[in-house]
Design a protein around this motif. Structure first.
Motif, mmCIF file in Angstrom:
data_model
loop_
_atom_site.group_PDB
_atom_site.id
_atom_site.type_symbol
_atom_site.label_atom_id
_atom_site.label_comp_id
_atom_site.label_asym_id
_atom_site.label_seq_id
_atom_site.Cartn_x
_atom_site.Cartn_y
_atom_site.Cartn_z
ATOM 1 N N TYR A 155 0.857 -1.023 -0.050
ATOM 2 C CA TYR A 155 -0.216 -0.053 0.302
ATOM 3 C C TYR A 155 1.059 1.437 0.262
ATOM 4 C CZ TYR A 155 -3.224 3.704 2.144
ATOM 5 O OH TYR A 155 -3.778 4.796 2.245
ATOM 6 N N CYS A 156 2.484 1.016 1.023
ATOM 7 C CA CYS A 156 3.024 2.087 1.273
ATOM 8 C C CYS A 156 3.757 2.334 -0.445
ATOM 9 C CB CYS A 156 3.816 2.284 2.338
ATOM 10 S SG CYS A 156 2.858 2.319 3.827
ATOM 11 N N VAL A 157 4.054 1.440 -1.015
ATOM 12 C CA VAL A 157 4.825 1.225 -2.367
ATOM 13 C C VAL A 157 3.942 1.640 -3.527
ATOM 14 C CG1 VAL A 157 6.144 -0.320 -3.695
ATOM 15 C CG2 VAL A 157 6.847 -0.091 -1.323
ATOM 16 N N PHE A 158 3.212 1.461 -3.307
ATOM 17 C CA PHE A 158 2.156 1.215 -4.608
ATOM 18 C C PHE A 158 1.504 3.016 -5.047
ATOM 19 C CE2 PHE A 158 0.121 -2.992 -5.256
ATOM 20 C CZ PHE A 158 2.161 -3.896 -5.308
ATOM 21 N N ASN A 159 1.736 3.564 -3.524
ATOM 22 C CA ASN A 159 0.507 4.806 -3.443
ATOM 23 C C ASN A 159 1.867 6.225 -3.400
ATOM 24 O OD1 ASN A 159 -2.266 5.161 -3.390
ATOM 25 N ND2 ASN A 159 -1.839 2.971 -1.666
ATOM 26 N N GLY A 160 3.018 5.474 -3.328
ATOM 27 C CA GLY A 160 4.167 6.175 -3.689
ATOM 28 C C GLY A 160 4.122 6.896 -1.814
ATOM 29 N N LEU A 161 4.410 6.580 -0.814
ATOM 30 C CA LEU A 161 3.937 7.609 0.075
ATOM 31 C C LEU A 161 5.360 7.709 0.068
ATOM 32 C CD1 LEU A 161 1.357 5.659 2.396
ATOM 33 C CD2 LEU A 161 1.371 7.537 0.819
ATOM 34 N N SER A 162 5.441 9.051 1.646
ATOM 35 C CA SER A 162 6.436 9.279 2.194
ATOM 36 C C SER A 162 7.311 8.483 2.740
ATOM 37 C CB SER A 162 6.912 10.681 2.349
ATOM 38 O OG SER A 162 6.232 10.876 3.436
ATOM 39 N N ALA A 163 8.222 8.174 3.409
ATOM 40 C CA ALA A 163 9.268 7.456 4.353
ATOM 41 C C ALA A 163 8.470 7.860 5.877
ATOM 42 C CB ALA A 163 10.814 8.419 4.864
ATOM 43 N N GLU A 164 7.812 9.406 6.324
ATOM 44 C CA GLU A 164 7.245 9.199 7.135
ATOM 45 C C GLU A 164 5.760 8.908 7.132
ATOM 46 O OE1 GLU A 164 5.489 13.784 9.994
ATOM 47 O OE2 GLU A 164 6.895 14.090 7.940
ATOM 48 N N GLN A 165 4.953 9.148 5.768
ATOM 49 C CA GLN A 165 3.974 8.804 5.595
ATOM 50 C C GLN A 165 3.863 7.241 6.052
ATOM 51 O OE1 GLN A 165 3.497 10.451 1.976
ATOM 52 N NE2 GLN A 165 1.631 11.447 3.066
ATOM 53 N N THR A 166 4.914 6.078 5.364
ATOM 54 C CA THR A 166 4.970 5.156 5.939
ATOM 55 C C THR A 166 5.335 4.649 7.015
ATOM 56 O OG1 THR A 166 6.018 5.429 3.500
ATOM 57 C CG2 THR A 166 6.478 3.389 4.889
ATOM 58 N N VAL A 167 6.139 5.109 8.238
ATOM 59 C CA VAL A 167 5.953 5.180 8.989
ATOM 60 C C VAL A 167 4.743 4.439 10.257
ATOM 61 C CG1 VAL A 167 7.057 5.551 11.770
ATOM 62 C CG2 VAL A 167 8.732 5.603 9.655
ATOM 63 N N ILE A 168 4.138 5.728 9.730
ATOM 64 C CA ILE A 168 2.683 6.049 10.421
ATOM 65 C C ILE A 168 1.824 4.680 10.158
ATOM 66 C CG2 ILE A 168 0.321 7.347 10.143
ATOM 67 C CD1 ILE A 168 2.569 9.951 10.006
ATOM 68 N N VAL A 169 1.866 4.693 8.381
ATOM 69 C CA VAL A 169 0.731 2.741 7.770
ATOM 70 C C VAL A 169 1.512 2.236 8.779
ATOM 71 C CG1 VAL A 169 0.031 2.079 6.098
ATOM 72 C CG2 VAL A 169 0.701 4.391 6.097
ATOM 73 N N THR A 170 2.596 1.798 8.430
ATOM 74 C CA THR A 170 2.827 0.190 8.605
ATOM 75 C C THR A 170 2.862 -0.078 10.162
ATOM 76 O OG1 THR A 170 5.716 1.060 8.653
ATOM 77 C CG2 THR A 170 4.597 0.254 7.215
ATOM 78 N N GLY A 171 3.303 1.469 11.059
ATOM 79 C CA GLY A 171 3.144 1.336 12.774
ATOM 80 C C GLY A 171 1.982 0.977 12.944
ATOM 81 N N ASN A 172 0.871 1.598 12.510
ATOM 82 C CA ASN A 172 -0.425 0.757 12.599
ATOM 83 C C ASN A 172 -0.795 -0.618 12.293
ATOM 84 O OD1 ASN A 172 -0.986 3.859 13.658
ATOM 85 N ND2 ASN A 172 -1.939 4.254 12.366
ATOM 86 N N GLY A 173 -0.341 -0.345 10.918
ATOM 87 C CA GLY A 173 -0.561 -2.115 10.321
ATOM 88 C C GLY A 173 0.420 -3.395 11.152
ATOM 89 N N SER A 174 1.225 -2.452 11.750
ATOM 90 C CA SER A 174 1.926 -3.326 13.108
ATOM 91 C C SER A 174 0.898 -3.983 14.055
ATOM 92 C CB SER A 174 3.361 -2.782 13.399
ATOM 93 O OG SER A 174 4.436 -3.720 14.196
ATOM 94 N N SER A 175 0.508 -2.453 14.776
ATOM 95 C CA SER A 175 0.126 -2.305 16.451
ATOM 96 C C SER A 175 -1.373 -2.708 16.666
ATOM 97 C CB SER A 175 -0.701 -0.606 16.465
ATOM 98 O OG SER A 175 0.984 0.009 16.664
ATOM 99 N N ILE A 176 -2.053 -3.161 15.153
ATOM 100 C CA ILE A 176 -3.010 -4.136 15.569
ATOM 101 C C ILE A 176 -3.044 -5.348 15.821
ATOM 102 C CG2 ILE A 176 -4.547 -2.489 14.042
ATOM 103 C CD1 ILE A 176 -4.208 -4.791 12.370
ATOM 104 N N THR A 177 -1.750 -5.520 15.896
ATOM 105 C CA THR A 177 -1.373 -6.920 17.039
ATOM 106 C C THR A 177 -0.488 -6.716 17.796
ATOM 107 O OG1 THR A 177 -0.054 -7.622 15.065
ATOM 108 C CG2 THR A 177 -2.707 -8.570 14.955
ATOM 109 N N HIS A 178 0.791 -6.320 17.842
ATOM 110 C CA HIS A 178 1.905 -5.852 17.800
ATOM 111 C C HIS A 178 2.278 -4.155 17.887
ATOM 112 C CE1 HIS A 178 2.697 -9.889 16.911
ATOM 113 N NE2 HIS A 178 2.885 -10.360 17.625
#
Length: 326
Positions: A155-178
């Motif tokens: 999702y981050c790669v295909f949408n060309g998200l910045s590193a800062e945006q990717t930190v948030i998206v992957t952090g939330n993606g992790s946080s729902i379980t870890h």
């Protein structure tokens, strides 16, 4: 990135993950010494006529992918259900459908539920907000967020998200379980590695890319120190002895990077990961995401693909996901 390339990357990554997962399942929790005596080269399982004294060896047929891939497919399905958008509540709801109803499985039942995932889903069922469901203690840093992070990464790669945006998206993606910072940082590192591969970079170039990210911009010194093999640019000097035979997320990240750095094709990447022992399906599943992108579907051994359960289902799931994202 055009649609056809997105579809190709998603398919290659998911098939690569599933094949690695299935190759590692029969010897999960075996030691390096035990696995290397087996000299595994083909998909094996309960139907292979072998006497495997392992957790799943006598229970699960060859080619069966486990919770690692099931949760990835469930996550992809959530993106599709929500028109390419992230709905964290629905992400957890699809994980529950996997475990409670046997959806998104290679067989007609689920297997391989990890303790951290179980705890997160219990919190979810009890009404905890999705982004607060993941464990926040150091001992909650199992590898099950990393093993299923692929849809968030793409999702981050295909949408060309910045590193800062990717930190948030992957952090939330992790946080729902870890939700611990180390797990969140591992998911971010791996996403940036997959981004580099998706851009056509080699393994050494992709390693260099993740080693030069200013992690302290977004993560604490404690997290950066916990992942010093990356933050202090030590990946290419990693040895097997430096990688623990554990389910700790950092060990799995290192196992995947080590396995890819010491291979020149898909099969060797996966065999390297499995030969590191213990959580073999997850190490090989994570490695397989990257190896699938790097080498493509055609590099996966034909015998492995013939044995792989629900191959067409996986390809369709990946294509639907890629189309939904853009």
């Amino acid at each position: 990135m055009d649609r056809e390339k997105r579809i190709r990357i998603a398919k290659n990554a998911l098939l690569g993950q599933a094949a690695g997962d299935a190759f590692g399942v029969p010897v999960e929790f075996s030691s390096r010494k035990e696995i290397r005596r087996m000299n595994l080269r083909e998909m094996i399982g309960s139907d292979s006529g072998l006497n495997l004294n392992t957790r799943w060896g006598s229970l699960i047929p060859a080619g069966s992918w486990s919770d690692d891939t099931s949760m990835t497919v469930a996550s992809m399905a959530s993106f599709v259900r929500n028109g390419g958008r992230i709905d964290y509540h629905d992400q957890l709801a699809q994980f529950a459908r996997w475990w409670d109803k046997g959806e998104y499985c290679s067989l007609n039942y689920p297997f391989g539920l990890g303790g951290n995932i179980d705890a997160a889903m219990r919190r979810f069922r009890n009404g905890t907000p999705p982004l607060e469901c993941g464990g926040k203690e150091f001992m909650d840093n199992g590898n099950s967020a990393l093993m299923r992070i692929l849809p968030f990464s793409l999702y981050c790669v295909f949408n060309g998200l910045s590193a800062e945006q990717t930190v948030i998206v992957t952090g939330n993606g992790s946080s729902i379980t870890h939700a611990h910072e180390i797990s969140r940082m591992c998911c971010f590192i791996w996403t940036e590695f997959l981004r580099a591969l998706s851009e056509g970079k080699s393994v050494p170039e992709s390693v260099e890319q993740i080693e030069n990210i200013p992690y302290r911009t977004w993560f604490s010194k404690n997290a950066a120190d916990a992942l010093r093999q990356v933050t202090e640019k030590r990946i290419r000097g990693l040895t097997e002895e430096a990688i623990g035979e554990t389910g700790y997320v950092a060990d799995t990240l290192y196992a995947a990077l080590y396995s890819l750095c010491h291979a020149e094709n898909y099969e060797t990447s996966i065999r390297n990961a499995v030969n590191l022992g213990y959580d073999t399906d997850t190490a090989a599943a994570v490695t397989g995401m990257a190896a699938g992108i790097l080498y493509g579907r055609e590099a996966i051994p034909e015998q492995w693909l013939r044995s792989l359960k629900k191959k067409d289902y996986l390809e369709n799931a990946a294509e639907d996901f890629a189309k939904a994202i853009g």
